[in-house]
Design an enzyme around this catalytic site. Structure first.
Site, PDB file in Angstrom:
ATOM      1  N   ASP A  23      31.017 -28.429 -55.841  1.00 19.18           N
ATOM      2  CA  ASP A  23      30.493 -27.130 -56.284  1.00 19.18           C
ATOM      3  C   ASP A  23      29.526 -27.384 -57.424  1.00 19.18           C
ATOM      4  OD1 ASP A  23      30.319 -24.404 -57.452  1.00 19.18           O
ATOM      5  OD2 ASP A  23      32.038 -23.964 -56.167  1.00 19.18           O
ATOM      6  N   SER A  61      30.204 -14.311 -41.668  1.00 18.22           N
ATOM      7  CA  SER A  61      30.440 -12.970 -42.182  1.00 18.22           C
ATOM      8  C   SER A  61      30.344 -11.949 -41.067  1.00 18.22           C
ATOM      9  CB  SER A  61      29.369 -12.680 -43.235  1.00 18.22           C
ATOM     10  OG  SER A  61      29.349 -11.305 -43.523  1.00 18.22           O
ATOM     11  N   THR A 117      28.773  -9.503 -41.204  1.00 18.05           N
ATOM     12  CA  THR A 117      27.404  -8.993 -41.235  1.00 18.05           C
ATOM     13  C   THR A 117      26.591  -9.495 -40.041  1.00 18.05           C
ATOM     14  OG1 THR A 117      25.550  -8.610 -42.704  1.00 18.05           O
ATOM     15  CG2 THR A 117      26.426 -10.788 -42.734  1.00 18.05           C
ATOM     16  N   TYR A 170      20.247 -12.560 -46.382  1.00 13.03           N
ATOM     17  CA  TYR A 170      21.590 -13.147 -46.485  1.00 13.03           C
ATOM     18  C   TYR A 170      22.246 -13.189 -45.109  1.00 13.03           C
ATOM     19  CZ  TYR A 170      26.633 -13.349 -47.027  1.00 13.03           C
ATOM     20  OH  TYR A 170      27.956 -13.682 -46.872  1.00 13.03           O
ATOM     21  N   LYS A 192      23.278 -16.476 -42.424  1.00 11.13           N
ATOM     22  CA  LYS A 192      24.567 -16.753 -41.767  1.00 11.13           C
ATOM     23  C   LYS A 192      24.364 -16.887 -40.252  1.00 11.13           C
ATOM     24  CE  LYS A 192      27.211 -16.821 -45.340  1.00 11.13           C
ATOM     25  NZ  LYS A 192      27.784 -18.094 -45.791  1.00 11.13           N
ATOM     26  N   ARG A 219      23.476   3.528 -49.660  1.00 12.08           N
ATOM     27  CA  ARG A 219      22.835   2.281 -50.103  1.00 12.08           C
ATOM     28  C   ARG A 219      22.031   1.733 -48.914  1.00 12.08           C
ATOM     29  NH1 ARG A 219      26.870  -2.373 -52.251  1.00 12.08           N
ATOM     30  NH2 ARG A 219      27.593  -2.225 -50.095  1.00 12.08           N
ATOM     31  N   GLY A 270      20.570  -0.291 -46.008  1.00 13.15           N
ATOM     32  CA  GLY A 270      21.116  -1.441 -45.268  1.00 13.15           C
ATOM     33  C   GLY A 270      22.592  -1.312 -44.930  1.00 13.15           C
TER      34      GLY A 270
HETATM   35  P1  NAD Z   1      31.315 -17.273 -54.587  1.00 10.24           P
HETATM   36  O1  NAD Z   1      29.925 -17.099 -55.075  1.00 10.24           O
HETATM   37  O2  NAD Z   1      32.433 -16.820 -55.433  1.00 10.24           O
HETATM   38  O3  NAD Z   1      31.562 -18.818 -54.217  1.00 10.24           O
HETATM   39  C1  NAD Z   1      30.533 -19.656 -53.742  1.00 10.24           C
HETATM   40  C2  NAD Z   1      30.639 -20.963 -54.502  1.00 10.24           C
HETATM   41  O4  NAD Z   1      29.626 -21.850 -54.007  1.00 10.24           O
HETATM   42  C3  NAD Z   1      30.412 -20.812 -56.002  1.00 10.24           C
HETATM   43  O5  NAD Z   1      31.438 -21.487 -56.695  1.00 10.24           O
HETATM   44  C4  NAD Z   1      29.059 -21.460 -56.241  1.00 10.24           C
HETATM   45  O6  NAD Z   1      28.990 -22.060 -57.515  1.00 10.24           O
HETATM   46  C5  NAD Z   1      29.002 -22.470 -55.105  1.00 10.24           C
HETATM   47  N1  NAD Z   1      27.657 -22.850 -54.637  1.00 10.24           N
HETATM   48  C6  NAD Z   1      26.653 -22.044 -54.219  1.00 10.24           C
HETATM   49  N2  NAD Z   1      25.606 -22.788 -53.822  1.00 10.24           N
HETATM   50  C7  NAD Z   1      25.951 -24.085 -53.982  1.00 10.24           C
HETATM   51  C8  NAD Z   1      25.312 -25.313 -53.727  1.00 10.24           C
HETATM   52  N3  NAD Z   1      24.066 -25.391 -53.234  1.00 10.24           N
HETATM   53  N4  NAD Z   1      25.977 -26.459 -54.003  1.00 10.24           N
HETATM   54  C9  NAD Z   1      27.249 -26.434 -54.492  1.00 10.24           C
HETATM   55  N5  NAD Z   1      27.893 -25.300 -54.757  1.00 10.24           N
HETATM   56  C10 NAD Z   1      27.263 -24.139 -54.495  1.00 10.24           C
HETATM   57  O7  NAD Z   1      31.374 -16.587 -53.134  1.00 10.24           O
HETATM   58  P2  NAD Z   1      32.647 -16.236 -52.229  1.00 10.24           P
HETATM   59  O8  NAD Z   1      32.845 -14.771 -52.259  1.00 10.24           O
HETATM   60  O9  NAD Z   1      33.771 -17.133 -52.547  1.00 10.24           O
HETATM   61  O10 NAD Z   1      32.061 -16.604 -50.812  1.00 10.24           O
HETATM   62  C11 NAD Z   1      32.242 -17.874 -50.217  1.00 10.24           C
HETATM   63  C12 NAD Z   1      31.511 -17.913 -48.888  1.00 10.24           C
HETATM   64  O11 NAD Z   1      31.993 -16.865 -48.049  1.00 10.24           O
HETATM   65  C13 NAD Z   1      30.001 -17.710 -49.017  1.00 10.24           C
HETATM   66  O12 NAD Z   1      29.364 -18.564 -48.093  1.00 10.24           O
HETATM   67  C14 NAD Z   1      29.819 -16.248 -48.619  1.00 10.24           C
HETATM   68  O13 NAD Z   1      28.556 -16.021 -48.081  1.00 10.24           O
HETATM   69  C15 NAD Z   1      30.907 -16.085 -47.567  1.00 10.24           C
HETATM   70  N6  NAD Z   1      31.343 -14.696 -47.416  1.00 10.24           N
HETATM   71  C16 NAD Z   1      31.794 -14.002 -48.509  1.00 10.24           C
HETATM   72  C17 NAD Z   1      32.186 -12.690 -48.372  1.00 10.24           C
HETATM   73  C18 NAD Z   1      32.656 -11.890 -49.559  1.00 10.24           C
HETATM   74  O14 NAD Z   1      32.758 -10.668 -49.458  1.00 10.24           O
HETATM   75  N7  NAD Z   1      32.998 -12.494 -50.687  1.00 10.24           N
HETATM   76  C19 NAD Z   1      32.135 -12.065 -47.108  1.00 10.24           C
HETATM   77  C20 NAD Z   1      31.687 -12.800 -46.017  1.00 10.24           C
HETATM   78  C21 NAD Z   1      31.295 -14.119 -46.175  1.00 10.24           C
HETATM   79  N1  UDP Z   2      30.424   1.112 -52.012  1.00 16.19           N
HETATM   80  C1  UDP Z   2      30.322   2.222 -52.829  1.00 16.19           C
HETATM   81  N2  UDP Z   2      30.072   2.025 -54.168  1.00 16.19           N
HETATM   82  C2  UDP Z   2      29.950   0.771 -54.716  1.00 16.19           C
HETATM   83  C3  UDP Z   2      30.075  -0.347 -53.871  1.00 16.19           C
HETATM   84  C4  UDP Z   2      30.297  -0.141 -52.521  1.00 16.19           C
HETATM   85  O1  UDP Z   2      30.416   3.356 -52.384  1.00 16.19           O
HETATM   86  O2  UDP Z   2      29.724   0.664 -55.927  1.00 16.19           O
HETATM   87  C5  UDP Z   2      30.727   1.312 -50.580  1.00 16.19           C
HETATM   88  C6  UDP Z   2      29.703   0.718 -49.610  1.00 16.19           C
HETATM   89  O3  UDP Z   2      28.691   1.672 -49.318  1.00 16.19           O
HETATM   90  C7  UDP Z   2      30.569   0.379 -48.392  1.00 16.19           C
HETATM   91  C8  UDP Z   2      31.924   0.020 -49.008  1.00 16.19           C
HETATM   92  O4  UDP Z   2      31.933   0.620 -50.306  1.00 16.19           O
HETATM   93  O5  UDP Z   2      30.749   1.526 -47.568  1.00 16.19           O
HETATM   94  C9  UDP Z   2      32.144  -1.477 -49.165  1.00 16.19           C
HETATM   95  O6  UDP Z   2      31.038  -2.038 -49.867  1.00 16.19           O
HETATM   96  P1  UDP Z   2      30.997  -3.549 -50.310  1.00 16.19           P
HETATM   97  O7  UDP Z   2      29.685  -3.788 -51.005  1.00 16.19           O
HETATM   98  O8  UDP Z   2      32.235  -3.881 -51.053  1.00 16.19           O
HETATM   99  O9  UDP Z   2      31.071  -4.363 -48.931  1.00 16.19           O
HETATM  100  P2  UDP Z   2      29.995  -4.421 -47.730  1.00 16.19           P
HETATM  101  O10 UDP Z   2      29.139  -3.221 -47.768  1.00 16.19           O
HETATM  102  O11 UDP Z   2      29.251  -5.668 -47.953  1.00 16.19           O
HETATM  103  O12 UDP Z   2      30.822  -4.455 -46.494  1.00 16.19           O
END
Ligand code: NAD
Ligand code: UDP
Length: 329
Positions: free
Chosen positions: A31, A124, A126, A148, A152, A289, A291
């Site tokens: 990391d 994700s 997404t 983003y 993915k 919001r 998107g």
């Molecule tokens: P986070 O930002 O808390 O963790 C990501 C970690 O990766 C951090 O510790 C950061 O320092 C490290 N990092 C980033 N770029 C790097 C690089 N080039 N080299 C080394 N380290 C690096 O995010 P998270 O919420 O733990 O998410 C982890 C993964 O899951 C991500 O790929 C994110 O896109 C994916 N994801 C997260 C969510 C969510 O809601 N949190 C949802 C879907 C997918």
């Molecule tokens: N949301 C909201 N207020 C906020 C943050 C999120 O109303 O300050 C809503 C957003 O529109 C969505 C849900 O909460 O319907 C979850 O949003 P989040 O950003 O946590 O996740 P994602 O949209 O990426 O699934």
């Protein structure tokens, strides 16, 4: 089994390190701490009473990654490292494409060079775009609305192509829904940099008095109460999904939804949080919001059938754990 966890100091990565260590895996974390702190790994070691080998490196750097693979016999990689802020990705697309895609390519190349055949990728929900709910792994993906999401989809595509060319390379594409909550110890959890983008950290910061009011992004969606519906999953359930994926991983490419399978609206989550904590969350309803989609929840049958994995923690526990952590920081 030795697992290289990229992004292991981050939110999901740190919770997954706990699950891995508790399941008996040896853990190496790579990391660069761009969105985390080394103290988080110390807390993981404190909770589990087990050791983590830590490399502070950027995983887009081929030489740094090569060093780890040459110094250890790695059995599998879980690739969390990446940027994740949707809004920022629209403003700085190259930053996102570079970090999220190059890191995947560099790691897969190292796996090929050192014959590491297990790869678990943080994808994700997404990637489904605006599809019909519940989202199923077999669906044709619709375009995502931001760089983003595209980063993915492109990473998934790269992994699919590499695995098809070399089926011994076993890949799990884990499509996360909405991870919230924190480890029950209250020692680690989600620590957004600056103002939070996501709903749960926003709610906990309002509860703590750091932010005055929650802004609900739209109450005119075609959902049962008009607010957006998401599939919230406790981060420890999500973490345990990675263990299931590593253990059951077979040759080829495998896509799994990691979610609860249940849709919850913004207003429902606010109400449950209020009931669990006894704290009122004031809010204003503002415009949608850009998107955002109306509804996003998973069909979770595939993970249950093939990985024997399903969620065991409910929304009330997610709220309690998120709040316990927020109070501690
Ligand atoms: P986070 O930002 O808390 O963790 C990501 C970690 O990766 C951090 O510790 C950061 O320092 C490290 N990092 C980033 N770029 C790097 C690089 N080039 N080299 C080394 N380290 C690096 O995010 P998270 O919420 O733990 O998410 C982890 C993964 O899951 C991500 O790929 C994110 O896109 C994916 N994801 C997260 C969510 C969510 O809601 N949190 C949802 C879907 C997918
Ligand atoms: N949301 C909201 N207020 C906020 C943050 C999120 O109303 O300050 C809503 C957003 O529109 C969505 C849900 O909460 O319907 C979850 O949003 P989040 O950003 O946590 O996740 P994602 O949209 O990426 O699934």
């Amino acid at each position: 089994m030795i697992v290289l966890v990229t992004g292991g100091a981050g939110f999901i990565g740190s919770h997954t390190c706990i699950a891995l260590l508790e399941a008996g895996f040896k853990v190496i974390v790579a990391d660069n701490l761009c969105n985390s702190r080394v103290e988080i790994l110390n807390k993981v070691m404190e909770i589990t009473k087990k050791n983590i080998i830590f490399y502070e490196i950027d995983v887009t750097n081929e030489h740094s990654v090569d060093r780890i693979f040459s110094e250890h016999h790695i059995d599998g990689v879980i690739h969390f490292a990446g940027y994740k802020a949707v809004g920022e990705s629209v403003k700085e697309p190259l930053k996102y494409y570079y970090n999220n895609i190059i890191s995947t390519i560099v790691l897969v190349r190292a796996c090929q060079k050192y014959k590491v055949q297990r790869f678990v990728f943080s994808s994700s929900a997404t990637v489904y775009g605006e599809n019909e709910v519940p989202f199923k792994e077999s669906m044709i993906l619709k375009p995502t609305t931001n760089p983003y999401g595209e980063s993915k989809t492109i990473s998934e595509r790269i992994l699919i192509d590499v695995s098809e060319a070399n089926p011994a390379f076993s890949v799990a594409l884990l499509r996360y829904f909405n991870p919230i909550g924190a480890h029950e110890s209250g020692l680690i959890g989600e620590e957004p940099n600056g103002a939070p983008n996501n709903l749960m950290p926003y709610i906990t910061q309002v509860a703590k008095g750091k932010i005055e009011k929650l802004r609900i992004f739209g109450a005119d969606y075609p959902t049962f109460d008009g607010t957006g519906v998401r599939d919230y999953i406790h981060v420890m359930d999500l973490a345990e999904g990675h263990i299931a994926a590593l253990i059951h991983l077979k040759e080829g490419i495998h896509k799994y939804n990691l979610g609860s399978g249940k849709g919850t609206s913004v207003l429902e989550l606010v109400t449950i949080f209020e009931e669990e904590t006894g704290i009122k969350i004031p809010f204003d309803v503002i415009d949608r919001r850009p998107g955002d989609i109306a509804e996003c929840y998973a069909d979770v049958r595939k993970a249950r059938e093939e990985l024997n994995w399903y969620v065991i923690r409910d929304l009330r526990m997610m709220c309690r754990d998120a709040w316990r952590f927020e109070k501690n920081i």
